[in-house]
Write a protein that holds these residues in place. Structure first.
Motif, PDB file in Angstrom:
ATOM      1  N   PHE A  68       0.836  -1.195   0.000  1.00  0.00           N
ATOM      2  CA  PHE A  68       0.000   0.000   0.000  1.00  0.00           C
ATOM      3  C   PHE A  68       0.876   1.251   0.000  1.00  0.00           C
ATOM      4  O   PHE A  68       1.977   1.247   0.553  1.00  0.00           O
ATOM      5  N   TYR A  71      -0.907   3.072   4.794  1.00  0.00           N
ATOM      6  CA  TYR A  71      -1.799   2.189   5.525  1.00  0.00           C
ATOM      7  C   TYR A  71      -1.723   2.585   6.991  1.00  0.00           C
ATOM      8  O   TYR A  71      -0.633   2.623   7.582  1.00  0.00           O
ATOM      9  N   ILE A  81      -6.624   2.514   3.962  1.00  0.00           N
ATOM     10  CA  ILE A  81      -5.670   2.384   2.871  1.00  0.00           C
ATOM     11  C   ILE A  81      -5.832   3.637   2.016  1.00  0.00           C
ATOM     12  O   ILE A  81      -6.945   3.957   1.587  1.00  0.00           O
ATOM     13  N   SER A  96      -8.546  -3.025  -6.251  1.00  0.00           N
ATOM     14  CA  SER A  96      -8.972  -2.254  -5.091  1.00  0.00           C
ATOM     15  C   SER A  96      -9.717  -3.136  -4.087  1.00  0.00           C
ATOM     16  O   SER A  96      -9.473  -3.066  -2.872  1.00  0.00           O
ATOM     17  N   TYR A  99      -7.152  -5.595  -2.431  1.00  0.00           N
ATOM     18  CA  TYR A  99      -6.333  -4.962  -1.400  1.00  0.00           C
ATOM     19  C   TYR A  99      -7.116  -4.775  -0.097  1.00  0.00           C
ATOM     20  O   TYR A  99      -6.546  -4.843   0.991  1.00  0.00           O
ATOM     21  N   SER A 100      -8.418  -4.529  -0.209  1.00  0.00           N
ATOM     22  CA  SER A 100      -9.208  -4.298   1.000  1.00  0.00           C
ATOM     23  C   SER A 100      -9.342  -5.547   1.850  1.00  0.00           C
ATOM     24  O   SER A 100      -9.687  -5.465   3.039  1.00  0.00           O
ATOM     25  N   THR A 122     -10.961   2.296   1.973  1.00  0.00           N
ATOM     26  CA  THR A 122      -9.987   2.398   0.892  1.00  0.00           C
ATOM     27  C   THR A 122     -10.218   3.723   0.179  1.00  0.00           C
ATOM     28  O   THR A 122     -11.327   3.992  -0.309  1.00  0.00           O
ATOM     29  N   PHE A 161     -15.364   2.401   0.131  1.00  0.00           N
ATOM     30  CA  PHE A 161     -14.395   2.757  -0.901  1.00  0.00           C
ATOM     31  C   PHE A 161     -14.706   4.174  -1.363  1.00  0.00           C
ATOM     32  O   PHE A 161     -15.850   4.482  -1.713  1.00  0.00           O
TER      33      PHE A 161
END
Length: 268
Positions: A68, A71, A81, A96, A99-100, A122, A161
């Protein structure tokens, strides 16, 4: 050899620039101010952040890792993030979401657990725009949650997000009203500014411009920034070349198809 830097202020779209401003303990007040401006009116106020390890490995040997840009966790346990996305990727949304999952899974303790999770956010600052048919031309901030498709209520409010389409933000200095406006303007235009804008008079922007001024960098920071600028323009050039080739190939195919259709019509 690095490239020569002529700007007065750092380019936040570079890896070094973004992490310099938002990813260091020294400048965490900048990150806190930006996040509070972003979530203003939501009832969420961030007073402090703790930076977490930005590199995450999978659960087993050979698993893919995630790195990241920034973070961190807040005093209430929420995880953030924050990433600068330089260019569009074919599966950007998939990346995306993927990564979460890291800040979700790492909350699971060993032993008995009732599956209670803390909030995960995020935040993506995008140096590109989504397809033209996805959002209106003047819509640049998008907050996405899990919703029920039948009645549109938020089914799960702990996973959020937020995407900012930076190229769409075109407000002038005279049009800046909120702190969010001011942060968007600063990040969108920072590397092009020669002087600090009169509209950005809050104390936090003293810190921003102080930390962003390249002349204040140590020799090591300047070398690292020059390399980051080079990587940024190399990446941009590669993407632009691929885009131009794709456009040229499309035109050639269209021209060939048109000639073929014209020839067939003439024979007919």
């Amino acid at each position: 050899m690095g490239v020569e830097v002529h700007e007065r202020y750092i380019n936040p779209y570079t890896d070094f620039g973004f992490k310099k401003l938002f990813g260091t303990e020294l400048n965490k007040d900048l990150l806190i101010s930006f996040l509070n401006a972003l979530f203003s009116g939501s009832g969420k106020e961030i007073k402090d952040v703790k930076y977490l390890n930005s590199e995450h490995l999978g659960d087993g040997y050979g698993d893919r890792r995630a790195v990241f840009d920034v973070y961190c966790t807040t005093e209430d346990g929420s995880r953030f993030i924050v990433e600068m996305q330089k260019a569009e990727q074919a599966y950007f949304k998939d990346r995306s979401i993927y990564y979460s999952t890291y800040p979700i899974r790492e909350q699971a303790p060993k032993g008995t657990w009732d599956y209670r999770l803390e909030d995960v956010y995020t935040v993506g600052l995008l140096n590109f725009t989504f397809p033209a048919d996805e959002y209106p031309a003047d819509s640049y901030k998008h907050e996405v949650k899990l919703k029920d498709v039948e009645d549109n209520h938020v089914f799960y409010d702990k996973l959020t997000f937020v995407y900012l389409e930076m190229p769409k933000f075109n407000k002038t200095e005279d049009e800046l009203v909120t702190m969010f406006d001011k942060w968007m303007f600063a990040l969108r235009n920072l590397s092009r500014l020669l002087e600090r804008p009169q509209a950005l008079q809050e104390r936090i922007f003293n810190r921003l411009f102080e930390q962003a001024e390249i002349a204040r960098f140590t020799p090591q920071e300047r070398r690292e920034y020059q390399e980051s600028i080079k990587d940024y323009w190399d990446y941009y050039s590669t993407m632009k070349t691929a885009e131009d080739k794709g456009r040229a190939a499309g035109l050639e195919e269209g021209r060939a198809a048109g000639l073929e259709e014209g020839r067939a019509a003439g024979l007919e």
